[in-house]
Design a protein around this motif. Structure first.
Motif, PDB file in Angstrom:
ATOM      1  N   GLU A  74      27.360 -16.902 -13.499  1.00 18.27           N
ATOM      2  CA  GLU A  74      26.279 -17.311 -14.395  1.00 18.27           C
ATOM      3  C   GLU A  74      24.965 -17.366 -13.633  1.00 18.27           C
ATOM      4  O   GLU A  74      24.944 -17.678 -12.439  1.00 18.27           O
ATOM      5  N   ALA A  75      23.856 -17.116 -14.330  1.00 14.02           N
ATOM      6  CA  ALA A  75      22.542 -17.183 -13.698  1.00 14.02           C
ATOM      7  C   ALA A  75      22.239 -18.630 -13.292  1.00 14.02           C
ATOM      8  O   ALA A  75      22.617 -19.574 -13.987  1.00 14.02           O
ATOM      9  N   PHE A  76      21.572 -18.766 -12.157  1.00  7.22           N
ATOM     10  CA  PHE A  76      21.148 -20.085 -11.708  1.00  7.22           C
ATOM     11  C   PHE A  76      20.043 -20.619 -12.612  1.00  7.22           C
ATOM     12  O   PHE A  76      19.238 -19.855 -13.145  1.00  7.22           O
ATOM     13  N   THR A  77      19.986 -21.926 -12.735  1.00 12.79           N
ATOM     14  CA  THR A  77      18.806 -22.601 -13.268  1.00 12.79           C
ATOM     15  C   THR A  77      17.975 -23.002 -12.056  1.00 12.79           C
ATOM     16  O   THR A  77      18.470 -22.954 -10.922  1.00 12.79           O
ATOM     17  N   ASP A  78      16.741 -23.413 -12.263  1.00 15.22           N
ATOM     18  CA  ASP A  78      15.930 -23.844 -11.131  1.00 15.22           C
ATOM     19  C   ASP A  78      16.559 -25.069 -10.444  1.00 15.22           C
ATOM     20  O   ASP A  78      16.769 -25.038  -9.227  1.00 15.22           O
ATOM     21  N   PRO A  79      16.921 -26.135 -11.183  1.00 16.95           N
ATOM     22  CA  PRO A  79      17.567 -27.266 -10.498  1.00 16.95           C
ATOM     23  C   PRO A  79      18.893 -26.869  -9.831  1.00 16.95           C
ATOM     24  O   PRO A  79      19.232 -27.355  -8.753  1.00 16.95           O
ATOM     25  N   GLY A  80      19.626 -25.956 -10.465  1.00 12.72           N
ATOM     26  CA  GLY A  80      20.888 -25.495  -9.889  1.00 12.72           C
ATOM     27  C   GLY A  80      20.685 -24.747  -8.578  1.00 12.72           C
ATOM     28  O   GLY A  80      21.494 -24.864  -7.654  1.00 12.72           O
ATOM     29  N   ALA A  81      19.603 -23.987  -8.483  1.00 19.88           N
ATOM     30  CA  ALA A  81      19.294 -23.272  -7.242  1.00 19.88           C
ATOM     31  C   ALA A  81      19.002 -24.266  -6.119  1.00 19.88           C
ATOM     32  O   ALA A  81      19.479 -24.097  -4.997  1.00 19.88           O
ATOM     33  N   TRP A  82      18.221 -25.299  -6.434  1.00 21.49           N
ATOM     34  CA  TRP A  82      17.914 -26.309  -5.413  1.00 21.49           C
ATOM     35  C   TRP A  82      19.169 -27.054  -4.980  1.00 21.49           C
ATOM     36  O   TRP A  82      19.353 -27.331  -3.799  1.00 21.49           O
ATOM     37  N   ARG A  83      20.073 -27.371  -5.919  1.00 24.38           N
ATOM     38  CA  ARG A  83      21.352 -28.022  -5.557  1.00 24.38           C
ATOM     39  C   ARG A  83      22.174 -27.109  -4.660  1.00 24.38           C
ATOM     40  O   ARG A  83      22.795 -27.554  -3.686  1.00 24.38           O
ATOM     41  N   PHE A  84      22.191 -25.818  -4.990  1.00 21.29           N
ATOM     42  CA  PHE A  84      22.933 -24.832  -4.209  1.00 21.29           C
ATOM     43  C   PHE A  84      22.409 -24.783  -2.776  1.00 21.29           C
ATOM     44  O   PHE A  84      23.188 -24.797  -1.818  1.00 21.29           O
ATOM     45  N   VAL A  85      21.086 -24.757  -2.602  1.00 18.13           N
ATOM     46  CA  VAL A  85      20.487 -24.741  -1.268  1.00 18.13           C
ATOM     47  C   VAL A  85      20.832 -26.027  -0.524  1.00 18.13           C
ATOM     48  O   VAL A  85      21.222 -25.999   0.644  1.00 18.13           O
ATOM     49  N   LYS A  86      20.710 -27.166  -1.199  1.00 20.79           N
ATOM     50  CA  LYS A  86      21.055 -28.455  -0.580  1.00 20.79           C
ATOM     51  C   LYS A  86      22.511 -28.450  -0.112  1.00 20.79           C
ATOM     52  O   LYS A  86      22.811 -28.861   1.012  1.00 20.79           O
ATOM     53  N   ASP A  87      23.398 -27.954  -0.966  1.00 21.21           N
ATOM     54  CA  ASP A  87      24.825 -27.914  -0.612  1.00 21.21           C
ATOM     55  C   ASP A  87      25.069 -27.007   0.596  1.00 21.21           C
ATOM     56  O   ASP A  87      25.878 -27.333   1.476  1.00 21.21           O
ATOM     57  N   LEU A  88      24.387 -25.863   0.651  1.00 16.41           N
ATOM     58  CA  LEU A  88      24.522 -24.968   1.805  1.00 16.41           C
ATOM     59  C   LEU A  88      24.084 -25.684   3.085  1.00 16.41           C
ATOM     60  O   LEU A  88      24.771 -25.618   4.116  1.00 16.41           O
ATOM     61  N   LEU A  89      22.940 -26.346   3.012  1.00 11.22           N
ATOM     62  CA  LEU A  89      22.419 -27.056   4.189  1.00 11.22           C
ATOM     63  C   LEU A  89      23.385 -28.153   4.635  1.00 11.22           C
ATOM     64  O   LEU A  89      23.683 -28.283   5.823  1.00 11.22           O
ATOM     65  N   GLU A  90      23.886 -28.926   3.685  1.00 10.05           N
ATOM     66  CA  GLU A  90      24.801 -30.019   4.017  1.00 10.05           C
ATOM     67  C   GLU A  90      26.130 -29.508   4.558  1.00 10.05           C
ATOM     68  O   GLU A  90      26.791 -30.195   5.332  1.00 10.05           O
ATOM     69  N   ALA A  91      26.515 -28.298   4.175  1.00  6.96           N
ATOM     70  CA  ALA A  91      27.770 -27.707   4.653  1.00  6.96           C
ATOM     71  C   ALA A  91      27.612 -27.043   6.020  1.00  6.96           C
ATOM     72  O   ALA A  91      28.571 -26.516   6.573  1.00  6.96           O
ATOM     73  N   GLY A  92      26.381 -27.064   6.568  1.00  8.64           N
ATOM     74  CA  GLY A  92      26.169 -26.473   7.889  1.00  8.64           C
ATOM     75  C   GLY A  92      25.955 -24.977   7.884  1.00  8.64           C
ATOM     76  O   GLY A  92      26.091 -24.319   8.931  1.00  8.64           O
ATOM     77  N   HIS A  93      25.596 -24.409   6.730  1.00  7.80           N
ATOM     78  CA  HIS A  93      25.367 -22.966   6.642  1.00  7.80           C
ATOM     79  C   HIS A  93      24.286 -22.552   7.652  1.00  7.80           C
ATOM     80  O   HIS A  93      23.313 -23.272   7.848  1.00  7.80           O
ATOM     81  N   PRO A  94      24.430 -21.394   8.289  1.00 14.39           N
ATOM     82  CA  PRO A  94      23.437 -20.953   9.272  1.00 14.39           C
ATOM     83  C   PRO A  94      22.026 -20.833   8.671  1.00 14.39           C
ATOM     84  O   PRO A  94      21.864 -20.350   7.552  1.00 14.39           O
ATOM     85  N   VAL A  95      21.056 -21.285   9.440  1.00 10.84           N
ATOM     86  CA  VAL A  95      19.652 -21.215   9.055  1.00 10.84           C
ATOM     87  C   VAL A  95      18.898 -20.533  10.184  1.00 10.84           C
ATOM     88  O   VAL A  95      18.987 -20.948  11.336  1.00 10.84           O
TER      89      VAL A  95
END
Length: 118
Positions: free
Chosen positions: A45-66
Motif C-alpha cells: 500500500e502507498a505510504f501516508t505522510d505520517p506513515g512515512a515518518w513512522r517508517f523512518v523512525k522505526d528504521l532508525l530505532e532498529a539500527g538501520h545503516p545511515v
C-alpha cells in the motif's frame, strides 16, 4: 561514515512527532518527499505522510545503516541517508537534514538506479 547512537536517537525522536518533522520545499533546501508514490515493503500500500515518518523512525530505532553525506543545497551541510528494501524489488531512498529543533525530510522516494548499458 555512520552516525553515533546519540544522533540516531535524536533523529528518531524528531521523526516521531508532527511538531518536529517537516518536508517543506524551498529553493535553498529542495525536497523530493513523495511517500504517496512509495509502496510499503510489507503491504504494497502507498505510504501516508505520517506513515512515512513512522517508517523512518522505526528504521532508525532498529539500527538501520545511515550514511552521512554533504549536501549540495545548502552547500556543506550534513544530510543523513537511509536506503532500504521497498516493495518487490524497489529500493526506498530517504534523506534527512537536522535543523534547529526539528528534522526536515529531504527525500522519500523509490530510488532510481540506472542499469549499465552494454
Amino acid at each position: 561514515m555512520s552516525i553515533d547512537s546519540g544522533l540516531r536517537k535524536e533523529l528518531a525522536k524528531f521523526c516521531s512527532s508532527k511538531r518536529t518533522y517537516r518536508s517543506d520545499f524551498s529553493p535553498t533546501m529542495p525536497t523530493h518527499w513523495s511517500p504517496q508514490h512509495v509502496r510499503h515493503p510489507d503491504t504494497g500500500e502507498a505510504f501516508t505522510d505520517p506513515g512515512a515518518w513512522r517508517f523512518v523512525k522505526d528504521l532508525l530505532e532498529a539500527g538501520h545503516p545511515v550514511e552521512v553525506i554533504t549536501l549540495d543545497k545548502p552547500p556543506g551541510k550534513k544530510g543523513y541517508v537511509l536506503k532500504c528494501k521497498g516493495y518487490s524489488s524497489e529500493i526506498i531512498y530517504i534523506k534527512l537534514q537536522i535543523l534547529s529543533g526539528f528534522v526536515i525530510g529531504r527525500s522519500f522516494h523509490v530510488s532510481v538506479v540506472r542499469e549499465k548499458q552494454q
